[in-house]
Scaffold this motif. Structure first.
Motif, short mmCIF file in Angstrom:
data_model
loop_
_atom_site.label_atom_id
_atom_site.label_comp_id
_atom_site.label_asym_id
_atom_site.label_seq_id
_atom_site.Cartn_x
_atom_site.Cartn_y
_atom_site.Cartn_z
N MET A 45 77.97 -7.33 8.33
CA MET A 45 77.03 -5.70 8.30
C MET A 45 76.61 -5.77 9.58
O MET A 45 76.38 -5.88 10.21
CB MET A 45 75.90 -6.79 7.64
N LEU A 46 76.38 -4.14 9.78
CA LEU A 46 75.84 -3.78 11.15
C LEU A 46 74.83 -3.35 10.73
O LEU A 46 74.30 -2.97 9.56
CB LEU A 46 76.91 -2.04 11.74
N ILE A 47 73.82 -3.74 11.36
CA ILE A 47 72.48 -3.25 11.98
C ILE A 47 71.94 -2.69 12.58
O ILE A 47 72.84 -2.63 13.68
CB ILE A 47 71.35 -4.74 11.83
N ILE A 48 71.28 -1.33 12.21
CA ILE A 48 71.20 -0.05 13.21
C ILE A 48 69.01 0.06 13.00
O ILE A 48 68.69 0.30 12.34
CB ILE A 48 71.83 1.23 12.79
N CYS A 49 69.13 -0.19 14.44
CA CYS A 49 67.86 0.09 15.07
C CYS A 49 67.31 0.64 16.45
O CYS A 49 67.94 0.11 17.28
CB CYS A 49 66.86 -1.88 14.27
N GLY A 50 65.85 0.86 15.75
CA GLY A 50 64.87 1.85 17.16
C GLY A 50 64.84 3.13 16.94
O GLY A 50 63.97 2.85 15.96
N ASP A 70 79.75 -1.28 7.38
CA ASP A 70 80.83 -2.33 8.43
C ASP A 70 81.32 -0.54 9.58
O ASP A 70 80.52 0.72 8.63
CB ASP A 70 82.33 -2.14 7.74
N GLN A 71 82.02 -0.35 10.34
CA GLN A 71 81.75 0.95 11.09
C GLN A 71 82.20 1.29 10.28
O GLN A 71 81.63 2.86 10.98
CB GLN A 71 83.24 0.29 12.54
N ASP A 72 83.56 1.39 9.81
CA ASP A 72 83.96 3.09 8.87
C ASP A 72 83.16 3.86 8.18
O ASP A 72 82.36 4.87 8.37
CB ASP A 72 85.05 2.46 8.05
N ALA A 73 82.14 2.98 7.24
CA ALA A 73 80.74 3.51 6.82
C ALA A 73 79.67 4.08 7.63
O ALA A 73 79.64 5.36 7.50
CB ALA A 73 80.11 2.51 5.92
N LEU A 74 79.78 3.47 8.79
CA LEU A 74 78.29 3.70 9.13
C LEU A 74 79.13 4.82 10.71
O LEU A 74 78.33 6.06 10.59
CB LEU A 74 78.05 3.22 10.72
N THR A 75 80.59 5.02 10.65
CA THR A 75 81.29 6.00 11.30
C THR A 75 80.74 7.47 10.28
O THR A 75 80.91 8.16 10.86
CB THR A 75 82.51 5.56 11.75
#
Length: 97
Positions: free
Chosen positions: A1-6, A58-63
């Motif tokens: 899992m990737l977490i994006i925060c900021g 995953d990275q594919d979904a984020l991309t």
């Protein structure tokens, strides 16, 4: 899992339009394959500071998400301080391990 925060910073005069666009975008993003959560909140109306919190499978979904037209439409009118984290050991908040 990737977490994006900021944070995203928008001119205060543009903030209502940005948040309107985000609300529409969020409804679509939350239905996309690989999105686990997608949330934004205005932290400071006077400075146009918006908190960003996302989780992706995953990275594919984020991309795929980052290729959306929303980014192109707003990229010249915002600055961002956003980081990506790999989450390898997801567990409940009160779990001790």
């Amino acid at each position: 899992m990737l977490i994006i925060c900021g944070y995203v910073n928008i001119q205060p005069a543009d903030l209502p339009f940005f948040m309107g666009d985000i609300k529409v975008l969020a409804q679509a993003v939350r239905k996309r394959a690989g999105n686990l959560s997608y949330d934004m909140a205005v932290e400071d109306h006077l400075t146009g500071r918006v908190l960003i919190s996302e989780r992706w499978k995953d990275q594919d979904a984020l991309t795929a998400h980052l290729a959306a037209a929303f980014i192109t439409r707003w990229q010249e009118r915002m600055t961002a301080e956003i980081l990506k984290y790999d989450a390898l050991n997801e567990r409940g908040l009160l779990d001790m391990e």
